[in-house]
Design a protein around this motif. Sequence first.
Motif, PDB file in Angstrom:
ATOM      1  N   HIS A  20       0.821  -1.216   0.000  1.00  0.00           N
ATOM      2  CA  HIS A  20       0.000   0.000   0.000  1.00  0.00           C
ATOM      3  C   HIS A  20       0.855   1.266   0.000  1.00  0.00           C
ATOM      4  O   HIS A  20       1.975   1.275   0.501  1.00  0.00           O
ATOM      5  N   VAL A  21       0.283   2.334  -0.539  1.00  0.00           N
ATOM      6  CA  VAL A  21       0.951   3.630  -0.608  1.00  0.00           C
ATOM      7  C   VAL A  21       1.432   4.063   0.782  1.00  0.00           C
ATOM      8  O   VAL A  21       0.727   3.873   1.782  1.00  0.00           O
ATOM      9  N   ASP A  22       2.667   4.565   0.826  1.00  0.00           N
ATOM     10  CA  ASP A  22       3.248   5.134   2.060  1.00  0.00           C
ATOM     11  C   ASP A  22       3.586   4.120   3.154  1.00  0.00           C
ATOM     12  O   ASP A  22       3.903   4.518   4.276  1.00  0.00           O
ATOM     13  N   HIS A  23       3.509   2.827   2.853  1.00  0.00           N
ATOM     14  CA  HIS A  23       3.863   1.852   3.885  1.00  0.00           C
ATOM     15  C   HIS A  23       5.377   1.681   4.037  1.00  0.00           C
ATOM     16  O   HIS A  23       5.828   0.989   4.938  1.00  0.00           O
ATOM     17  N   GLY A  24       6.145   2.336   3.115  1.00  0.00           N
ATOM     18  CA  GLY A  24       7.601   2.398   3.309  1.00  0.00           C
ATOM     19  C   GLY A  24       8.428   1.550   2.364  1.00  0.00           C
ATOM     20  O   GLY A  24       9.558   1.187   2.684  1.00  0.00           O
ATOM     21  N   LYS A  25       7.900   1.264   1.165  1.00  0.00           N
ATOM     22  CA  LYS A  25       8.604   0.414   0.198  1.00  0.00           C
ATOM     23  C   LYS A  25       9.920   1.032  -0.254  1.00  0.00           C
ATOM     24  O   LYS A  25      10.948   0.369  -0.319  1.00  0.00           O
ATOM     25  N   THR A  26       9.870   2.328  -0.582  1.00  0.00           N
ATOM     26  CA  THR A  26      11.069   2.986  -1.101  1.00  0.00           C
ATOM     27  C   THR A  26      12.114   3.140   0.003  1.00  0.00           C
ATOM     28  O   THR A  26      13.308   2.895  -0.217  1.00  0.00           O
ATOM     29  N   THR A  27      11.671   3.490   1.187  1.00  0.00           N
ATOM     30  CA  THR A  27      12.586   3.609   2.331  1.00  0.00           C
ATOM     31  C   THR A  27      13.252   2.260   2.605  1.00  0.00           C
ATOM     32  O   THR A  27      14.468   2.187   2.832  1.00  0.00           O
ATOM     33  N   LEU A  28      12.460   1.193   2.562  1.00  0.00           N
ATOM     34  CA  LEU A  28      13.004  -0.144   2.812  1.00  0.00           C
ATOM     35  C   LEU A  28      14.005  -0.540   1.723  1.00  0.00           C
ATOM     36  O   LEU A  28      15.064  -1.112   2.018  1.00  0.00           O
ATOM     37  N   MET A  83       8.030  -1.084  -6.514  1.00  0.00           N
ATOM     38  CA  MET A  83       6.764  -0.826  -7.201  1.00  0.00           C
ATOM     39  C   MET A  83       5.955   0.232  -6.470  1.00  0.00           C
ATOM     40  O   MET A  83       5.852   0.210  -5.246  1.00  0.00           O
ATOM     41  N   PRO A  84       5.350   1.140  -7.209  1.00  0.00           N
ATOM     42  CA  PRO A  84       4.594   2.216  -6.558  1.00  0.00           C
ATOM     43  C   PRO A  84       3.316   1.676  -5.943  1.00  0.00           C
ATOM     44  O   PRO A  84       2.677   0.796  -6.494  1.00  0.00           O
ATOM     45  N   GLY A  85       2.929   2.232  -4.800  1.00  0.00           N
ATOM     46  CA  GLY A  85       1.755   1.751  -4.100  1.00  0.00           C
ATOM     47  C   GLY A  85       0.470   2.436  -4.523  1.00  0.00           C
ATOM     48  O   GLY A  85      -0.605   1.887  -4.394  1.00  0.00           O
ATOM     49  N   HIS A  86       0.586   3.642  -5.053  1.00  0.00           N
ATOM     50  CA  HIS A  86      -0.613   4.399  -5.378  1.00  0.00           C
ATOM     51  C   HIS A  86      -1.443   3.693  -6.451  1.00  0.00           C
ATOM     52  O   HIS A  86      -0.900   3.135  -7.394  1.00  0.00           O
ATOM     53  N   ALA A  87      -2.752   3.728  -6.288  1.00  0.00           N
ATOM     54  CA  ALA A  87      -3.647   3.012  -7.200  1.00  0.00           C
ATOM     55  C   ALA A  87      -3.396   3.352  -8.670  1.00  0.00           C
ATOM     56  O   ALA A  87      -3.486   2.489  -9.542  1.00  0.00           O
ATOM     57  N   LEU A 136       7.046  -6.436   7.850  1.00  0.00           N
ATOM     58  CA  LEU A 136       6.156  -5.604   8.674  1.00  0.00           C
ATOM     59  C   LEU A 136       6.968  -4.366   9.026  1.00  0.00           C
ATOM     60  O   LEU A 136       7.775  -4.372   9.966  1.00  0.00           O
ATOM     61  N   ASN A 137       6.765  -3.327   8.253  1.00  0.00           N
ATOM     62  CA  ASN A 137       7.610  -2.129   8.357  1.00  0.00           C
ATOM     63  C   ASN A 137       7.080  -1.165   9.423  1.00  0.00           C
ATOM     64  O   ASN A 137       5.961  -1.321   9.913  1.00  0.00           O
ATOM     65  N   LYS A 138       7.880  -0.188   9.757  1.00  0.00           N
ATOM     66  CA  LYS A 138       7.547   0.814  10.776  1.00  0.00           C
ATOM     67  C   LYS A 138       7.377   0.145  12.145  1.00  0.00           C
ATOM     68  O   LYS A 138       6.636   0.654  13.005  1.00  0.00           O
TER      69      LYS A 138
HETATM   70  N1  LIG Z   1       8.405   5.333  11.639  1.00  0.00           N
HETATM   71  C1  LIG Z   1       8.730   4.889  10.438  1.00  0.00           C
HETATM   72  N2  LIG Z   1       8.407   5.590   9.328  1.00  0.00           N
HETATM   73  C2  LIG Z   1       8.755   5.095   8.127  1.00  0.00           C
HETATM   74  C3  LIG Z   1       9.438   3.859   7.992  1.00  0.00           C
HETATM   75  N3  LIG Z   1       9.655   3.623   6.678  1.00  0.00           N
HETATM   76  C4  LIG Z   1       9.126   4.659   6.010  1.00  0.00           C
HETATM   77  N4  LIG Z   1       8.589   5.556   6.865  1.00  0.00           N
HETATM   78  C5  LIG Z   1       7.944   6.830   6.489  1.00  0.00           C
HETATM   79  O1  LIG Z   1       6.767   6.550   5.751  1.00  0.00           O
HETATM   80  C6  LIG Z   1       6.603   7.495   4.680  1.00  0.00           C
HETATM   81  C7  LIG Z   1       6.457   6.787   3.364  1.00  0.00           C
HETATM   82  O2  LIG Z   1       7.655   6.130   3.036  1.00  0.00           O
HETATM   83  P1  LIG Z   1       7.991   5.658   1.544  1.00  0.00           P
HETATM   84  O3  LIG Z   1       9.189   4.802   1.632  1.00  0.00           O
HETATM   85  O4  LIG Z   1       8.026   6.798   0.607  1.00  0.00           O
HETATM   86  O5  LIG Z   1       6.690   4.791   1.236  1.00  0.00           O
HETATM   87  P2  LIG Z   1       6.320   4.029  -0.127  1.00  0.00           P
HETATM   88  O6  LIG Z   1       5.632   2.776   0.282  1.00  0.00           O
HETATM   89  O7  LIG Z   1       7.503   3.906  -0.999  1.00  0.00           O
HETATM   90  O8  LIG Z   1       5.279   5.023  -0.752  1.00  0.00           O
HETATM   91  P3  LIG Z   1       4.707   5.008  -2.293  1.00  0.00           P
HETATM   92  O9  LIG Z   1       5.845   4.681  -3.186  1.00  0.00           O
HETATM   93  O10 LIG Z   1       4.174   6.396  -2.507  1.00  0.00           O
HETATM   94  O11 LIG Z   1       3.632   3.981  -2.291  1.00  0.00           O
HETATM   95  C8  LIG Z   1       7.801   8.420   4.746  1.00  0.00           C
HETATM   96  O12 LIG Z   1       7.431   9.563   5.471  1.00  0.00           O
HETATM   97  C9  LIG Z   1       8.814   7.618   5.534  1.00  0.00           C
HETATM   98  O13 LIG Z   1       9.742   8.401   6.229  1.00  0.00           O
HETATM   99  C10 LIG Z   1       9.769   3.151   9.195  1.00  0.00           C
HETATM  100  O14 LIG Z   1      10.362   2.072   9.178  1.00  0.00           O
HETATM  101  N5  LIG Z   1       9.384   3.700  10.375  1.00  0.00           N
END
Ligand SMILES: Nc1nc2c(ncn2[C@@H]2O[C@H](COP(=O)(O)OP(=O)(O)OP(=O)(O)O)[C@@H](O)[C@H]2O)c(=O)[nH]1
Length: 393
Positions: A20-28, A83-87, A136-138
């Motif tokens: 899902h969008v913003d669940h942290g895929k790119t950060t991971l 992969m992007p999460g946005h629909a 299971l991120n975050k």
């Molecule tokens: N607390 C916390 N926040 C996180 C973590 N990983 C990512 N975030 C935050 O979550 C938000 C979204 O992170 P992205 O990595 O952009 O998420 P994404 O899933 O790639 O988003 P899309 O590509 O738009 O779907 C950002 O504000 C990150 O800083 C984590 O492990 N812990």
Amino acid sequence: MSKQTYVRTKPHLNIGTMGHVDHGKTTLTAAITKVLSERGTGGAYVPADRIDRAPEEAARGITINIAHVEYETETRHYAHVDMPGHADFIKNMVTGAAQIDGAILVVSALDGVMPQTAEHVLLARQVGVDHIVVALNKADAGDPELTDLVELEVRELLSAHGYPGDTTPVVRVSGLRALDGDPRWTGAIEALLDAVDIYVPTPVRLTQAPFLLPVENVLTITGRGTVVTGAIERGTVRVGDRVEVPGSDVATVVTGVETFGKSMAAAEAGDNVALLLRGVARDAVRRGDVVAAPGSLVPRRRFTARVYVLSAAEGGRRTPVSTGYRPQFYLRTADVVGAVDLGPVAVARPGDTVTMTVELGRAVPLEPGLGFAIREGGRTVGAGTVTTVLDQP
Ligand SMILES: Nc1nc2c(ncn2[C@@H]2O[C@H](COP(=O)(O)OP(=O)(O)OP(=O)(O)O)[C@@H](O)[C@H]2O)c(=O)[nH]1
Ligand SMILES: [Mg+2]
């Protein structure tokens, strides 16, 4: 193209983050490259803002689509597609998932299973991704007891789609804290990668079959010509090979083979490559085409399929579909309109599994067992598998 050479020392796998969008895929994804670059097994750290960079910018630097990064564990070389999460980006998700050997499903421990979490699992099943590892991120920010509930929920979701939910590896991670270098969380990334190394098997590659590359992207390198990128579905290719784009008049010679900016003597099924094609105009080939060994396949327009029509609860339609319905069909990297014929049944309700005959607006390579998604107005409404390929009418 480039002067550096790719040396194959480990099995190569294609992997991807979905969810899902913003669940942290790119950060991971960034965190994985950072932890592994520090471990020194191979691959460089790619910060999140470089993973998210627009494809247009990447095209200037040539080679593979920007959403791909490469890294190595002790035992494997990975190409990773974020992969992007946005629909709106499901189209890319379908393209990405169609060529991955395993997926990392990223689920925020704070939010749990959300609509695109479920949609991505369904699409992964449909396009033939057999192995999923859950991140299971975050987990740094989540309450442990709530995280336990999220874990149960994810396992149930996987089981509901035919994955072994009870035995799927689920690893609690924090991409964000691992990027900060917190040892507890870099250790969690290591555990996630171990799970991927062990749980996702090295696929059997069809290296002996005629060459086939579904085209994911087409780029121009000024002064050199047209480059197509994608993951090789089967066969091998080397500089000097003759290839064609079935269904077009493109018949040419491969003048360059690269992976991640390094040239290759020979590329094989599973490799993520950029091929330089001699004398091909930029608009003569497009995403959704395939590049193939000459005479090895004929595109077709008609097929029968078993199709599951998504229920409204799964994000599908509220109303039935009937003969004459014309949605978009996503087959490999192609996105083609098709007319549906439901035969004597005539109507399929959301939640039904039906047999249908489809006539595509454009011929594409088809074969029994090929999975596809059906979309309409920006959402997935069905998922199916080709059962029989029919001759053109
Ligand atoms: N607390 C916390 N926040 C996180 C973590 N990983 C990512 N975030 C935050 O979550 C938000 C979204 O992170 P992205 O990595 O952009 O998420 P994404 O899933 O790639 O988003 P899309 O590509 O738009 O779907 C950002 O504000 C990150 O800083 C984590 O492990 N812990
Ligand atoms: Mg992202």
